[in-house]
Design a protein around this motif. Sequence first.
Motif, PDB file in Angstrom:
ATOM      1  N   SER A 217      -3.803-104.403  42.734  1.00 24.42           N
ATOM      2  CA  SER A 217      -3.846-103.700  44.024  1.00 24.42           C
ATOM      3  C   SER A 217      -5.272-103.331  44.399  1.00 24.42           C
ATOM      4  CB  SER A 217      -2.970-102.442  43.973  1.00 24.42           C
ATOM      5  OG  SER A 217      -3.449-101.521  43.005  1.00 24.42           O
TER       6      SER A 217
ATOM      7  N   GLU B 184      -7.309-106.545  45.245  1.00 22.33           N
ATOM      8  CA  GLU B 184      -6.979-106.993  46.599  1.00 22.33           C
ATOM      9  C   GLU B 184      -7.755-106.187  47.635  1.00 22.33           C
ATOM     10  OE1 GLU B 184      -3.114-105.933  48.600  1.00 22.33           O
ATOM     11  OE2 GLU B 184      -2.771-108.074  48.303  1.00 22.33           O
ATOM     12  N   ALA B 185      -7.869-104.875  47.412  1.00 21.46           N
ATOM     13  CA  ALA B 185      -8.644-104.031  48.325  1.00 21.46           C
ATOM     14  C   ALA B 185     -10.119-104.426  48.312  1.00 21.46           C
ATOM     15  CB  ALA B 185      -8.480-102.560  47.935  1.00 21.46           C
TER      16      ALA B 185
ATOM     17  N   GLN C  69     -10.563-107.527  50.416  1.00 17.23           N
ATOM     18  CA  GLN C  69     -10.484-107.261  51.849  1.00 17.23           C
ATOM     19  C   GLN C  69     -11.751-106.594  52.375  1.00 17.23           C
ATOM     20  OE1 GLN C  69      -6.828-105.565  53.431  1.00 17.23           O
ATOM     21  NE2 GLN C  69      -5.737-106.131  51.575  1.00 17.23           N
TER      22      GLN C  69
ATOM     23  N   ARG D 191      -7.531 -98.011  48.319  1.00 14.24           N
ATOM     24  CA  ARG D 191      -6.469 -98.217  49.308  1.00 14.24           C
ATOM     25  C   ARG D 191      -6.448 -97.080  50.329  1.00 14.24           C
ATOM     26  NH1 ARG D 191      -2.622-102.071  47.570  1.00 14.24           N
ATOM     27  NH2 ARG D 191      -0.736-100.891  48.030  1.00 14.24           N
TER      28      ARG D 191
ATOM     29  N   ILE E 234      -9.098 -97.940  52.987  1.00 19.44           N
ATOM     30  CA  ILE E 234      -8.697 -98.975  53.941  1.00 19.44           C
ATOM     31  C   ILE E 234      -7.775 -98.398  55.006  1.00 19.44           C
ATOM     32  CG2 ILE E 234      -7.238-101.036  54.186  1.00 19.44           C
ATOM     33  CD1 ILE E 234      -8.517-102.117  51.650  1.00 19.44           C
TER      34      ILE E 234
ATOM     35  N   ASN F 132      -8.445 -97.984  59.116  1.00 14.84           N
ATOM     36  CA  ASN F 132      -7.564 -98.565  60.133  1.00 14.84           C
ATOM     37  C   ASN F 132      -7.244 -97.583  61.248  1.00 14.84           C
ATOM     38  OD1 ASN F 132      -7.366-101.064  58.874  1.00 14.84           O
ATOM     39  ND2 ASN F 132      -5.485-100.564  57.776  1.00 14.84           N
TER      40      ASN F 132
ATOM     41  N   GLN G 153       2.202-102.330  51.477  1.00 14.16           N
ATOM     42  CA  GLN G 153       1.247-103.351  51.854  1.00 14.16           C
ATOM     43  C   GLN G 153       0.054-102.686  52.537  1.00 14.16           C
ATOM     44  OE1 GLN G 153       1.425-106.682  51.177  1.00 14.16           O
ATOM     45  NE2 GLN G 153      -0.670-106.764  51.957  1.00 14.16           N
TER      46      GLN G 153
ATOM     47  N   THR H  77      -3.481-103.410  54.307  1.00 17.61           N
ATOM     48  CA  THR H  77      -4.250-104.502  54.887  1.00 17.61           C
ATOM     49  C   THR H  77      -5.309-103.931  55.806  1.00 17.61           C
ATOM     50  OG1 THR H  77      -2.287-105.927  54.847  1.00 17.61           O
ATOM     51  CG2 THR H  77      -4.139-106.619  56.235  1.00 17.61           C
ATOM     52  N   LEU H  78      -6.552-104.330  55.625  1.00 13.67           N
ATOM     53  CA  LEU H  78      -7.630-103.900  56.506  1.00 13.67           C
ATOM     54  C   LEU H  78      -7.478-104.608  57.848  1.00 13.67           C
ATOM     55  CD1 LEU H  78     -10.224-102.234  56.746  1.00 13.67           C
ATOM     56  CD2 LEU H  78     -11.492-104.243  55.935  1.00 13.67           C
ATOM     57  N   LYS H  79      -7.293-103.826  58.922  1.00 14.15           N
ATOM     58  CA  LYS H  79      -6.978-104.392  60.228  1.00 14.15           C
ATOM     59  C   LYS H  79      -8.096-104.242  61.246  1.00 14.15           C
ATOM     60  CE  LYS H  79      -2.091-103.256  59.506  1.00 14.15           C
ATOM     61  NZ  LYS H  79      -0.925-102.447  59.982  1.00 14.15           N
TER      62      LYS H  79
END
Length: 402
Positions: free
Chosen positions: A48, A51-52, A55, A304, A307, A311, A397, A399-401
């Motif tokens: 996890s 993944e961050a 991103q 996390r 991120i 957002n 989930q 996700t950087l948006k």
Amino acid sequence: MNQVVIIGAGPTGLTLAMLLAQRGIPVALVEASRNFRRTFRGEALMPSGLEAIEQMGLTDLVAQIPHCPLDAWEFIVEQRAIFRVDEPMEPGGQPCTLISQSPFLEGVLAEASKYPNFEFVAGTAVRDLVWQDDRVVGVILSDDRQIGADLVIGTDGRNSIVRDKANLTLATAAQSYDILWFKLASSPQFEAENIFYSVLAGDAGFGLFLGSEGQLQVGWTLHQEGRESKQWQQEDWGAKLAAASPEWLAAVFQQQADAIDRPFLLSVTVGRCPSWHAPGVLLLGDAAHPMSPIRAQGINMALRDAIVAANYLVPVLQQSLTGIDAILPQIQAEREPEIIEIQRLQRAEIAQGELLRNYPPLRYLLSRVVPHIPLLQQRIRQSWIDRQLQLRRGFTQVTLKV
């Protein structure tokens, strides 16, 4: 454009500052220390967290600093190996990776410093918050300077000054242990594979692994009700660690007995703020939800948090001031369910350890019987894997948006 002041240059504060600065938001990052060197900093990036990192565009940074993947996890009870789990745990998945956190933070700072709208104030603590009409509008530093802000973000850890000055409460969970942390020279036994060993013998328990900078790291569970909790500075730790270990590991501790004399006491605080925000203030990371060190979740949750906060904050900060306070509850609402679940699983891990510590017959069964019954051994191993997969993946989930 609106000004953000972030207090605390740990993983949450620095990565969030970088993300905001990259998107044109003026950011001042305030850190009480003059450098990032600490006796103890978490090292483990779970999938996890990796993944961050990806991103955020920091994968190359991780490759450039001291780092190493774990090869396996192994459990030893009463001097006997019970089971082993290789990394990665999932086909095609990422292994838990250990990073040296200080150079990682230095690298993130270097990236953030490329932007003219980023300011780093090091070696200066925050003394208080500035209030105006029941809203925080800045901070007062220890040298009497004031920095105005449309939003103050506290990422200053489990003993957060921002949390205290904003009158935000921390609901702490009952904990019956602290951690003693030892760093030792490496040994040839650890050069072929980097295995995280969990060792339990009698009421003694510790974890052992080779850290990202090549030192052996040992975390000893210090139970607060025991004699050693008050006299740990007088213990013969070389002998104590050796006594709990299988023969091959005992030899490592005996060889380094003279160096095992200055452990670092890591006081364990676990909890969650009922509210992570007040008008003009947001808490993130350990300031909002201090995590247990069990299964290394702190840095992963911190990344996390950053991120999700970015957002929500970037669109509002780029457009208007009026919406800032309205989005702060939304950040908490998105992040809190995962934090609750991670802390629940950490408590379950602790409870299993306590069960083994308190019931010698169960330890006997694990160490003397289970290794000879492959089906039972496999079921216990798989049960552990199933719990770890939840901790490693995260529950939402992210996700950087922006």
